[in-house]
Design a protein around this motif. Structure first.
Motif, mmCIF file in Angstrom:
data_model
loop_
_atom_site.group_PDB
_atom_site.id
_atom_site.type_symbol
_atom_site.label_atom_id
_atom_site.label_comp_id
_atom_site.label_asym_id
_atom_site.label_seq_id
_atom_site.Cartn_x
_atom_site.Cartn_y
_atom_site.Cartn_z
ATOM 1 N N LYS A 89 106.466 85.765 -24.125
ATOM 2 C CA LYS A 89 107.123 84.492 -24.677
ATOM 3 C C LYS A 89 108.712 84.681 -24.138
ATOM 4 O O LYS A 89 109.463 83.361 -23.996
ATOM 5 N N ASN A 90 109.113 85.901 -23.720
ATOM 6 C CA ASN A 90 110.568 85.905 -23.371
ATOM 7 C C ASN A 90 110.548 85.351 -21.748
ATOM 8 O O ASN A 90 111.553 84.603 -21.441
ATOM 9 N N ARG A 91 109.526 85.627 -21.054
ATOM 10 C CA ARG A 91 109.464 85.557 -19.896
ATOM 11 C C ARG A 91 109.130 83.779 -19.622
ATOM 12 O O ARG A 91 109.800 83.292 -18.756
ATOM 13 N N ASN A 126 94.200 87.591 -14.904
ATOM 14 C CA ASN A 126 93.051 88.033 -14.377
ATOM 15 C C ASN A 126 93.170 88.176 -12.901
ATOM 16 O O ASN A 126 93.015 89.254 -12.130
ATOM 17 N N LEU A 127 93.807 87.137 -12.402
ATOM 18 C CA LEU A 127 94.353 87.268 -10.667
ATOM 19 C C LEU A 127 95.077 88.556 -10.400
ATOM 20 O O LEU A 127 94.774 89.223 -9.494
ATOM 21 N N ARG A 128 96.245 88.436 -11.336
ATOM 22 C CA ARG A 128 97.077 89.883 -11.019
ATOM 23 C C ARG A 128 96.446 91.153 -11.349
ATOM 24 O O ARG A 128 96.633 92.010 -10.601
ATOM 25 N N GLN A 159 104.871 89.051 -13.056
ATOM 26 C CA GLN A 159 104.261 88.422 -11.747
ATOM 27 C C GLN A 159 103.154 87.455 -12.355
ATOM 28 O O GLN A 159 103.142 86.047 -11.867
ATOM 29 N N ALA A 160 102.342 87.868 -13.277
ATOM 30 C CA ALA A 160 101.505 86.967 -13.854
ATOM 31 C C ALA A 160 101.832 85.690 -14.530
ATOM 32 O O ALA A 160 101.358 84.499 -14.412
#
Length: 329
Positions: free
Chosen positions: A268-270, A325-327, A298-299
């Motif tokens: 939420k912060n990001r 999932n990708l990260r 990064q995700a």
């Protein structure tokens, strides 16, 4: 352009001949201009800051304000501190980071003690100055050094280990002495990242004589240091550190990968620029388990980019799940 506060700070530090703080503010101005797209101006400012200025009959000062020795003393201890200490941008506030309660309390305690160091001094007490940060990669150790520098309004210097370790007998210890001379001479936050590179146990099977001598030198300089600087050592492998080191630290702060509640708060912060008020994030709980803050960040950034480019800025849980999932993979 620079804000009014930054201009006043530049003038103030110039008048006071406080070159390190002058350089810190100048680099902040350069970074601000770069973010605005004024790349030419930003590069010109950085070039001017990092250009070397010297005179044979006065103090020699590098572009980073580090090598502050006379001509005579530079002959005695010819060490280029620019290759050892890197000046980093520090503009991260405490309220911008998400850490577990124990870590946050430890960091806030250090900040509070330094802000009230004069009050402590009246009772013959001093703030915590030698801090060990340990925990898995990507859990906020380096970021914490930036927070400390920002909150205490101090420059942040990071030790460059590739410039420190030398193949010549005794040269590394000489460089280490120069670093601690700088720590004593100029108040700042000094980060010894990947600290196990020099703090490894002296009985290690991979140990060599020079490494042992470096650790012995570090122990001596570290224990003798009584400056006002804040020394922050960070390691991913506390189990590798020599046991003699631990009792020499004023505080040891242990970092960990985020719990679900911390991860949810971090997301939420990001992604505060997106409307997450109607999203139920619980389906992400199992996906983020075991991820570091760095990977999770990064995700979130990947999800934000996809959201902007392909979904008209509307964030949803499947988009976040795909990015996580990708990260993770």
């Amino acid at each position: 352009m620079a804000t009014a506060e930054q201009i006043k700070a530049l003038v103030k530090h110039f008048i006071e001949e406080d070159e390190q703080r002058f350089v810190t503010v100048a680099l902040q101005v350069a970074d601000k201009e770069a973010k605005k797209g004024h790349t030419r101006l930003a590069e010109d400012l950085r070039r001017l800051v990092h250009s070397k200025r010297s005179s044979p009959n006065r103090r020699v000062t590098t572009g980073l304000g580090l090598t502050t020795v006379s001509k005579r003393s530079s002959r005695q201890n010819n060490v280029d501190l620019d290759s050892l200490l890197h000046l980093s941008q520090a503009d991260t506030r405490m309220n911008e980071v998400v850490l577990n309660d124990r870590c946050q309390a430890g960091i806030e305690r250090v900040i509070m003690e330094h802000r009230q160091k004069d009050k402590l001094a009246r009772y013959a007490l001093s703030p915590r100055r030698k801090i060990l940060l340990c925990g898995p990669p990507g859990t906020g150790k380096t970021l914490t050094a930036k927070v400390l520098a920002t909150e205490l309004k101090l420059p942040l210097y990071t030790l460059q280990f590739d410039g420190l370790i030398s193949r010549y007998l005794g040269e590394t210890a000489g460089k280490l002495r120069a670093v601690f001379d700088q720590i004593a001479r100029s108040r700042a936050v000094y980060l010894f990242d990947e600290f196990d590179a020099i703090g490894a146990h002296r009985n290690s099977t991979n140990d060599v004589g020079e490494v042992r001598r470096v650790l012995n030198s570090f122990l001596k300089f570290f224990e003798d240091d009584s400056s006002e600087s804040l020394i922050v050592c960070a390691t991913n492998h506390p189990e590798l550190l020599d046991k003699a080191l631990f009792r020499r630290f004023d505080d040891i702060i242990e970092f960990s990968k985020p719990s679900w509640s911390d991860a949810e708060r971090f997301i939420k912060n990001r992604l505060f620029l997106f409307d997450l008020s109607r999203l139920e994030l619980n389906p992400l709980k199992e996906l983020v388990e075991g991820m570091s803050y760095a990977d999770l960040g990064q995700a979130c950034d990947d999800a934000a980019k996809s959201c902007i480019m392909n979904h008209d800025g509307k964030m949803d849980v499947p988009l976040l799940a795909e990015a996580i999932n990708l990260r993770a993979r």
